[in-house]
Design a protein around this motif. Sequence first.
Motif, PDB file in Angstrom:
ATOM      1  N   UNK A   1       0.834  -1.207   0.000  1.00 55.56           N
ATOM      2  CA  UNK A   1       0.000   0.000   0.000  1.00 55.56           C
ATOM      3  C   UNK A   1       0.864   1.252   0.000  1.00 55.56           C
ATOM      4  N   UNK A   2       1.911   1.244   0.819  1.00 51.61           N
ATOM      5  CA  UNK A   2       2.809   2.402   0.858  1.00 51.61           C
ATOM      6  C   UNK A   2       3.526   2.583  -0.477  1.00 51.61           C
ATOM      7  N   UNK A   3       3.910   1.495  -1.092  1.00 52.76           N
ATOM      8  CA  UNK A   3       4.586   1.591  -2.385  1.00 52.76           C
ATOM      9  C   UNK A   3       3.660   2.152  -3.461  1.00 52.76           C
ATOM     10  N   UNK A   4       2.410   1.741  -3.434  1.00 57.32           N
ATOM     11  CA  UNK A   4       1.454   2.246  -4.419  1.00 57.32           C
ATOM     12  C   UNK A   4       1.164   3.716  -4.157  1.00 57.32           C
ATOM     13  N   UNK A   5       1.113   4.121  -2.896  1.00 58.64           N
ATOM     14  CA  UNK A   5       0.912   5.541  -2.588  1.00 58.64           C
ATOM     15  C   UNK A   5       2.085   6.386  -3.077  1.00 58.64           C
ATOM     16  N   UNK A   6       3.297   5.859  -2.963  1.00 59.84           N
ATOM     17  CA  UNK A   6       4.456   6.558  -3.498  1.00 59.84           C
ATOM     18  C   UNK A   6       4.377   6.680  -5.018  1.00 59.84           C
ATOM     19  N   UNK A   7       3.870   5.642  -5.647  1.00 62.70           N
ATOM     20  CA  UNK A   7       3.704   5.667  -7.098  1.00 62.70           C
ATOM     21  C   UNK A   7       2.677   6.715  -7.500  1.00 62.70           C
ATOM     22  N   UNK A   8       1.684   6.918  -6.665  1.00 63.90           N
ATOM     23  CA  UNK A   8       0.641   7.898  -6.951  1.00 63.90           C
ATOM     24  C   UNK A   8       1.187   9.329  -6.924  1.00 63.90           C
ATOM     25  N   UNK A   9       2.266   9.562  -6.176  1.00 57.44           N
ATOM     26  CA  UNK A   9       2.836  10.908  -6.075  1.00 57.44           C
ATOM     27  C   UNK A   9       3.645  11.306  -7.312  1.00 57.44           C
ATOM     28  N   UNK A  10       3.868  10.376  -8.200  1.00 60.45           N
ATOM     29  CA  UNK A  10       4.646  10.688  -9.404  1.00 60.45           C
ATOM     30  C   UNK A  10       3.775  11.404 -10.423  1.00 60.45           C
TER      31      UNK A  10
ATOM     32  N   UNK B   1       1.888  11.370 -13.367  1.00 61.02           N
ATOM     33  CA  UNK B   1       1.204  10.421 -14.241  1.00 61.02           C
ATOM     34  C   UNK B   1       0.003  11.115 -14.871  1.00 61.02           C
ATOM     35  N   UNK B   2      -0.507  10.496 -15.904  1.00 66.70           N
ATOM     36  CA  UNK B   2      -1.716  11.064 -16.509  1.00 66.70           C
ATOM     37  C   UNK B   2      -2.909  10.812 -15.590  1.00 66.70           C
ATOM     38  N   UNK B   3      -4.005  11.492 -15.852  1.00 71.78           N
ATOM     39  CA  UNK B   3      -5.177  11.442 -14.972  1.00 71.78           C
ATOM     40  C   UNK B   3      -5.792  10.049 -14.889  1.00 71.78           C
ATOM     41  N   UNK B   4      -5.831   9.328 -15.993  1.00 66.43           N
ATOM     42  CA  UNK B   4      -6.427   7.984 -15.986  1.00 66.43           C
ATOM     43  C   UNK B   4      -5.622   7.037 -15.100  1.00 66.43           C
ATOM     44  N   UNK B   5      -4.298   7.131 -15.180  1.00 68.28           N
ATOM     45  CA  UNK B   5      -3.452   6.264 -14.349  1.00 68.28           C
ATOM     46  C   UNK B   5      -3.603   6.612 -12.878  1.00 68.28           C
ATOM     47  N   UNK B   6      -3.659   7.912 -12.562  1.00 67.85           N
ATOM     48  CA  UNK B   6      -3.844   8.316 -11.166  1.00 67.85           C
ATOM     49  C   UNK B   6      -5.180   7.837 -10.623  1.00 67.85           C
ATOM     50  N   UNK B   7      -6.210   7.885 -11.460  1.00 74.43           N
ATOM     51  CA  UNK B   7      -7.541   7.419 -11.032  1.00 74.43           C
ATOM     52  C   UNK B   7      -7.502   5.914 -10.726  1.00 74.43           C
ATOM     53  N   UNK B   8      -6.840   5.144 -11.581  1.00 77.49           N
ATOM     54  CA  UNK B   8      -6.718   3.699 -11.348  1.00 77.49           C
ATOM     55  C   UNK B   8      -5.925   3.414 -10.074  1.00 77.49           C
ATOM     56  N   UNK B   9      -4.871   4.174  -9.846  1.00 78.59           N
ATOM     57  CA  UNK B   9      -4.070   3.976  -8.636  1.00 78.59           C
ATOM     58  C   UNK B   9      -4.883   4.328  -7.394  1.00 78.59           C
ATOM     59  N   UNK B  10      -5.674   5.376  -7.451  1.00 79.03           N
ATOM     60  CA  UNK B  10      -6.530   5.741  -6.312  1.00 79.03           C
ATOM     61  C   UNK B  10      -7.560   4.654  -6.024  1.00 79.03           C
ATOM     62  N   UNK B  11      -8.120   4.072  -7.061  1.00 80.30           N
ATOM     63  CA  UNK B  11      -9.073   2.965  -6.877  1.00 80.30           C
ATOM     64  C   UNK B  11      -8.365   1.777  -6.220  1.00 80.30           C
ATOM     65  N   UNK B  12      -7.152   1.493  -6.685  1.00 79.63           N
ATOM     66  CA  UNK B  12      -6.392   0.382  -6.122  1.00 79.63           C
ATOM     67  C   UNK B  12      -6.026   0.652  -4.662  1.00 79.63           C
TER      68      UNK B  12
END
Length: 139
Positions: A71-80, A82-93
């Motif tokens: 979860x922490x690793x995915x949250x770090x990935x979210x801070x990069x 990225x385009x809006x669609x990828x950020x939305x998918x990461x937030x859902x995950x």
Amino acid sequence: MVASCYELPLFVVIAYCFANSVFGVYLVITFRGPDSLLRITGVIWSVAYGCRLILIAVIPSVTVAQAKKSRMLVERLNNRYLDDASKQEILIFISHLSSRNISFNVCGFFTLNIPFLRSIAVAIVTYVILLMQFKFPEN
């Protein structure tokens, strides 16, 4: 789905290792024969079953700890950036990871973790002491 396939066999293996650990330790303690090879064999089998119980409890604990790190690793990935669609998918995950409690249960009776290992050790000692109280005196 996968957990339901392995619950019953895992329960049987844990019960088998527990029973063999209890009786193995009991027989090693109460054995009074001249043959030390039987006592050494009993110690080896008791240690083998104890190690199997330790592995059954520790491996799921390590797996749960690694899953919580994801979860922490995915949250770090979210801070990069990225385009809006990828950020939305990461937030859902991330919300999916946050809403799930990750644990390994065996038939709904107990959770495999380090406190379970302590409970097993205490139960083995308790049953060995109980069996020693019922030992018949030698004539």
